[in-house]
Design a protein around this motif. Sequence first.
Motif, mmCIF file in Angstrom:
data_model
loop_
_atom_site.group_PDB
_atom_site.id
_atom_site.type_symbol
_atom_site.label_atom_id
_atom_site.label_comp_id
_atom_site.label_asym_id
_atom_site.label_seq_id
_atom_site.Cartn_x
_atom_site.Cartn_y
_atom_site.Cartn_z
ATOM 1 N N PHE A 13 0.890 -1.166 0.000
ATOM 2 C CA PHE A 13 0.000 0.000 0.000
ATOM 3 C C PHE A 13 0.918 1.204 0.000
ATOM 4 O O PHE A 13 1.544 1.506 1.028
ATOM 5 C CB PHE A 13 -0.900 0.007 1.233
ATOM 6 C CG PHE A 13 -1.855 -1.145 1.299
ATOM 7 C CD1 PHE A 13 -2.980 -1.173 0.474
ATOM 8 C CD2 PHE A 13 -1.645 -2.206 2.170
ATOM 9 C CE1 PHE A 13 -3.877 -2.237 0.537
ATOM 10 C CE2 PHE A 13 -2.537 -3.269 2.231
ATOM 11 C CZ PHE A 13 -3.659 -3.292 1.416
ATOM 12 N N LEU A 16 4.285 1.110 1.926
ATOM 13 C CA LEU A 16 4.224 0.045 2.939
ATOM 14 C C LEU A 16 4.087 -1.316 2.263
ATOM 15 O O LEU A 16 3.063 -1.612 1.632
ATOM 16 C CB LEU A 16 3.030 0.288 3.864
ATOM 17 C CG LEU A 16 2.822 -0.731 4.981
ATOM 18 C CD1 LEU A 16 3.945 -0.653 6.011
ATOM 19 C CD2 LEU A 16 1.463 -0.515 5.643
ATOM 20 N N VAL A 18 3.278 -4.910 2.616
ATOM 21 C CA VAL A 18 2.552 -5.699 3.608
ATOM 22 C C VAL A 18 2.772 -7.203 3.399
ATOM 23 O O VAL A 18 2.905 -7.952 4.357
ATOM 24 C CB VAL A 18 1.048 -5.352 3.556
ATOM 25 C CG1 VAL A 18 0.255 -6.241 4.489
ATOM 26 C CG2 VAL A 18 0.835 -3.886 3.936
ATOM 27 N N PRO A 37 0.646 -12.096 14.481
ATOM 28 C CA PRO A 37 0.321 -10.864 15.196
ATOM 29 C C PRO A 37 -0.508 -9.897 14.357
ATOM 30 O O PRO A 37 -0.547 -9.995 13.125
ATOM 31 C CB PRO A 37 1.682 -10.241 15.516
ATOM 32 C CG PRO A 37 2.714 -11.163 15.033
ATOM 33 C CD PRO A 37 2.078 -12.276 14.279
ATOM 34 N N SER A 38 -1.140 -8.968 15.053
ATOM 35 C CA SER A 38 -1.894 -7.914 14.395
ATOM 36 C C SER A 38 -0.987 -7.136 13.456
ATOM 37 O O SER A 38 0.144 -6.807 13.812
ATOM 38 C CB SER A 38 -2.463 -6.985 15.472
ATOM 39 O OG SER A 38 -3.247 -6.006 14.866
ATOM 40 N N GLY A 39 -1.472 -6.894 12.244
ATOM 41 C CA GLY A 39 -0.694 -6.117 11.282
ATOM 42 C C GLY A 39 0.278 -6.944 10.456
ATOM 43 O O GLY A 39 0.990 -6.405 9.607
ATOM 44 N N SER A 40 0.297 -8.274 10.670
ATOM 45 C CA SER A 40 1.275 -9.101 9.948
ATOM 46 C C SER A 40 0.866 -9.353 8.498
ATOM 47 O O SER A 40 1.674 -9.842 7.717
ATOM 48 C CB SER A 40 1.497 -10.418 10.681
ATOM 49 O OG SER A 40 0.281 -11.111 10.871
ATOM 50 N N GLY A 41 -0.384 -9.034 8.151
ATOM 51 C CA GLY A 41 -0.806 -9.164 6.758
ATOM 52 C C GLY A 41 -1.784 -10.294 6.493
ATOM 53 O O GLY A 41 -2.070 -10.617 5.336
ATOM 54 N N LYS A 42 -2.389 -10.851 7.555
ATOM 55 C CA LYS A 42 -3.274 -12.002 7.383
ATOM 56 C C LYS A 42 -4.519 -11.651 6.579
ATOM 57 O O LYS A 42 -4.890 -12.359 5.643
ATOM 58 C CB LYS A 42 -3.678 -12.564 8.762
ATOM 59 C CG LYS A 42 -2.501 -12.900 9.659
ATOM 60 C CD LYS A 42 -2.944 -13.404 11.028
ATOM 61 C CE LYS A 42 -3.791 -12.437 11.829
ATOM 62 N NZ LYS A 42 -3.085 -11.226 12.283
ATOM 63 N N SER A 43 -5.163 -10.544 6.966
ATOM 64 C CA SER A 43 -6.379 -10.150 6.233
ATOM 65 C C SER A 43 -6.041 -9.752 4.806
ATOM 66 O O SER A 43 -6.788 -10.074 3.872
ATOM 67 C CB SER A 43 -7.072 -8.981 6.935
ATOM 68 O OG SER A 43 -7.550 -9.382 8.192
ATOM 69 N N THR A 44 -4.923 -9.074 4.649
ATOM 70 C CA THR A 44 -4.511 -8.676 3.300
ATOM 71 C C THR A 44 -4.295 -9.916 2.435
ATOM 72 O O THR A 44 -4.690 -9.934 1.256
ATOM 73 C CB THR A 44 -3.228 -7.820 3.376
ATOM 74 O OG1 THR A 44 -3.474 -6.704 4.230
ATOM 75 C CG2 THR A 44 -2.808 -7.334 2.000
ATOM 76 N N GLU A 164 -11.033 -14.298 10.923
ATOM 77 C CA GLU A 164 -11.379 -14.136 12.336
ATOM 78 C C GLU A 164 -12.888 -14.149 12.563
ATOM 79 O O GLU A 164 -13.462 -13.186 13.096
ATOM 80 C CB GLU A 164 -10.760 -12.850 12.883
ATOM 81 C CG GLU A 164 -9.243 -12.867 12.734
ATOM 82 C CD GLU A 164 -8.549 -11.892 13.659
ATOM 83 O OE1 GLU A 164 -9.041 -11.716 14.785
ATOM 84 O OE2 GLU A 164 -7.527 -11.333 13.261
HETATM 85 N N1 LIG Z 1 -6.289 -0.641 2.406
HETATM 86 C C1 LIG Z 1 -5.147 -0.399 3.072
HETATM 87 N N2 LIG Z 1 -4.441 0.720 2.882
HETATM 88 C C2 LIG Z 1 -3.282 0.952 3.544
HETATM 89 N N3 LIG Z 1 -2.747 0.095 4.437
HETATM 90 C C3 LIG Z 1 -3.406 -1.037 4.683
HETATM 91 C C4 LIG Z 1 -4.634 -1.358 4.018
HETATM 92 N N4 LIG Z 1 -5.065 -2.564 4.466
HETATM 93 C C5 LIG Z 1 -4.141 -2.965 5.367
HETATM 94 N N5 LIG Z 1 -3.140 -2.071 5.487
HETATM 95 C C6 LIG Z 1 -1.963 -2.202 6.355
HETATM 96 O O1 LIG Z 1 -1.363 -3.459 6.083
HETATM 97 C C7 LIG Z 1 -0.839 -4.032 7.270
HETATM 98 C C8 LIG Z 1 -1.413 -5.427 7.427
HETATM 99 O O2 LIG Z 1 -2.804 -5.325 7.690
HETATM 100 P P1 LIG Z 1 -3.745 -6.601 7.817
HETATM 101 O O3 LIG Z 1 -5.098 -6.087 8.043
HETATM 102 O O4 LIG Z 1 -3.519 -7.495 6.661
HETATM 103 O O5 LIG Z 1 -3.148 -7.268 9.131
HETATM 104 P P2 LIG Z 1 -3.729 -8.488 9.974
HETATM 105 O O6 LIG Z 1 -2.615 -9.469 10.117
HETATM 106 O O7 LIG Z 1 -4.986 -8.975 9.388
HETATM 107 O O8 LIG Z 1 -3.984 -7.816 11.413
HETATM 108 P P3 LIG Z 1 -5.167 -8.076 12.498
HETATM 109 O O9 LIG Z 1 -4.746 -9.322 13.262
HETATM 110 O O10 LIG Z 1 -5.134 -6.877 13.374
HETATM 111 O O11 LIG Z 1 -6.453 -8.247 11.762
HETATM 112 C C9 LIG Z 1 -1.174 -3.076 8.396
HETATM 113 O O12 LIG Z 1 -0.046 -2.282 8.651
HETATM 114 C C10 LIG Z 1 -2.301 -2.252 7.825
HETATM 115 O O13 LIG Z 1 -2.319 -0.969 8.392
#
Ligand SMILES: Nc1ncnc2c1ncn2[C@@H]1O[C@H](COP(=O)(O)OP(=O)(O)OP(=O)(O)O)[C@@H](O)[C@H]1O
Length: 246
Positions: A13, A16, A18, A37-44, A164
């Motif tokens: 992004f 950044l 991810v 962990p939170s922010g590791s990129g799982k949802s992405t 989740e």
């Molecule tokens: N649309 C977006 N635009 C900019 N940054 C994004 C976007 N979506 C996610 N990010 C960033 O990408 C990184 C990974 O986010 P992601 O949601 O994939 O993490 P996660 O592992 O699912 O965390 P969580 O456990 O909190 O759900 C984070 O730093 C987040 O801020």
Amino acid sequence: MSTVEIRNLHKSFGKLEVLKGIDFSVETGQVVCVIGPSGSGKSTLLRCVNLLEQPTSGQVFVDGIELTHPDVDIDAARRRLGMVFQQFNLFAHLTVLRNVTIAQERVLKRPRAEAVRIARENLEKVGLSEKAESYPAQLSGGQQQRVAIARALAMNPSLMLFDEPTSALDPELVGDVLQVMRRLAEDGMTMLVVTHEMGFAREVADRVVFMDQGVIVEDGPPAQVIAAPQHNRTREFLHRVLHPGD
Ligand SMILES: Nc1ncnc2c1ncn2[C@@H]1O[C@H](COP(=O)(O)OP(=O)(O)OP(=O)(O)O)[C@@H](O)[C@H]1O
Ligand SMILES: [Mg+2]
């Protein structure tokens, strides 16, 4: 045979980065749990698998079809995927039954009677036959999430993606949702599940993938990744999840 194959997937992004080169696959009929962990990129990662996010580079295959190919019919390809989010995203103004039939009719063009039959089958599968005529606001969070699962199943997906699915629920409602997911797994559904529920991962997953800072740190059977992690980062994460407050 793989239902999902991900090759060298990158996602940024802006500046950044991810996802920094993700490779893995989900074999047909298997359950893979993604932890980290939170922010590791799982949802992405999940959002790249169903192309809610466009990967920066790399390839995603579902049923051997490359979703990342420029010529792919993305709507047709996406129909192979069922997605369940933390927030259930039900239509508040529609009954449970209608929530489960509407995409069948509009997207798959199923006749109403068939859509209703399939909806009732899937509502029975998630234990909500009696709630067909209720509205979402009349259900508990756990029941709403089970409707969302029934809605996804009614589209006959090759793969179910869960991000989740229980983390917005009150603790006493988590078990029913996990039980439905467990049964789906037993019935042979291919599933990719982001979860913090280590008990579920340990008992149901064929493989557990631990992600940190956009890379896969460990990938293996739960007996290895959860019970005997090889990497410090995995050990620290598991300690935090399994012993919060230490
Ligand atoms: N649309 C977006 N635009 C900019 N940054 C994004 C976007 N979506 C996610 N990010 C960033 O990408 C990184 C990974 O986010 P992601 O949601 O994939 O993490 P996660 O592992 O699912 O965390 P969580 O456990 O909190 O759900 C984070 O730093 C987040 O801020
Ligand atoms: Mg997330």
